[in-house]
Scaffold this active site. Structure first.
Site, PDB file in Angstrom:
ATOM      1  CE  LYS A 184      -6.021   1.998  -0.566  1.00 32.45           C
ATOM      2  NZ  LYS A 184      -6.344   2.117   0.792  1.00 32.45           N
TER       3      LYS A 184
ATOM      4  CE  LYS B 204      -3.546   2.455   2.549  1.00 30.63           C
ATOM      5  NZ  LYS B 204      -4.506   2.408   3.666  1.00 30.63           N
TER       6      LYS B 204
END
Ligand code: PBG
Length: 323
Positions: free
Chosen positions: A248, A195
């Site tokens: 992400k 992330k």
């Protein structure tokens, strides 16, 4: 075989042949729809930067979930906007919290819909950071203890899967161990493994009211310049027991999705985040882009890169088209 025997255009001549040799497809089975749940009754407040997405009270969310299930979308991921925020993010892990109540209500009324919960403190802390602050920094190990409590409370409320999005070190192992001890060894973990510290989360922070009140998230989320580091993050999360590895955001990190799939061969999820959605909506709203075309192109690029699952605010639109 070279030209003129080989003519690449032959198979592109008609939609039929294009269909026959198409390599990648969007499937409703791949979609996970994110939802924002808030306190109250009958609340449905549109998020300005994310047209068609709302903060919804539990009763409204249940109705949305019925529609989502009817469209054939297998899963939702829930984000909570609590009544009250404090330094310890206590509504994240209390039994009567908005997410805990939402999960029970959805599982009771739409039992065949798979309910994933986002596990993080940022929506619940008054300072907006993803963990417990000690000496002006998010304290890793202290935070992990609260993420474990949060995961357990979600699963006790009926969550089918937990998805830690905080980027603390060691949280997957700690959550796995606690779930196993409590009899939840069958509950999978989808780890937000790679992330990045991204500007593309802007609209989400409006939606979840979770913008950090001081500093930024660079001390725990990844530097957008790095890719080897993402492989180390994913390797660690898999070793710690993650069942699905998430990358992400998705669109600016297609190379990361590709590498994770190629190097680890595990189920890979990609989060087509709020800013990616908002850009398409804004440009389409101005008549600058054809929304349906660029949406499909973006989501296909994520599949082509190697994602098995896509978390996307477009899930309902795609599912409607695929019916
Ligand atoms: C953190 C979390 C964020 C998103 C999902 N989980 C925001 C952040 O890290 O600031 C972003 C999702 C999106 O932008 O769509 N709980």
């Amino acid at each position: 075989m070279a030209f003129p025997i080989t003519r690449m255009r032959r198979m592109r001549r008609s939609e039929t042949t294009r269909r026959m040799v198409r390599e990648n497809h969007l499937r409703v089975d791949d979609l996970i729809m994110p939802l924002f749940v808030c306190p109250g009754k009958g609340v449905q407040k549109e998020i300005g930067s994310m047209p068609g997405n709302h903060q919804m009270s539990i009763d409204v969310a249940v109705e949305a979930c019925k529609e989502i299930a009817d469209l054939g979308i297998p899963a939702v991921i829930l984000f909570g906007i609590p009544d009250h925020k404090d330094a310890m993010g206590s509504e994240a892990y209390c039994d009567g919290g908005v997410i805990q109540r939402a999960v029970s209500a959805i599982k009771e009324r739409v039992s065949d819909l798979y309910v994933i919960t986002d596990v993080c403190l940022c929506e619940y802390t008054d300072h907006g950071h993803c963990g417990i602050i000690v000496d002006d920094d998010v304290h890793n190990d202290e935070t992990v203890a609260y993420l474990v409590k949060e995961s357990l409370s979600h699963v006790r409320a009926g969550a089918d899967m937990v998805a830690p999005s905080d980027m603390m070190d060691g949280r997957v192992a700690a959550i796995r161990a606690a779930l196993d001890v409590e009899g939840f060894d069958h509950i999978p973990i989808m780890a937000y493994a790679a992330k990045y510290c991204s500007g593309f989360y802007g609209p989400f922070r409006e939606a979840a009211e979770s913008a950090p009140q001081f500093g930024d998230r660079r001390s725990y989320q990844m530097d957008p310049a790095n890719s080897d580091e993402a492989m180390r993050e994913v390797a660690l999360d898999i070793e710690e027991g993650a069942d699905i590895a998430m990358v992400k955001p998705a669109l600016s990190y297609l190379d990361i999705i590709y590498r994770v799939k190629a190097e680890f061969g595990v189920p890979v999820a990609a989060y087509n985040v709020s800013g990616e959605f908002a850009m398409v909506k804004a440009a389409a709203g101005n008549g600058w882009l054809d929304e349906d075309r660029v949406r499909d192109e973006i989501l296909l690029s994520i599949k082509r890169a190697g994602a098995d699952l896509i978390l996307t605010y477009f899930a309902r639109d795609i599912a409607r088209l695929l019916r």
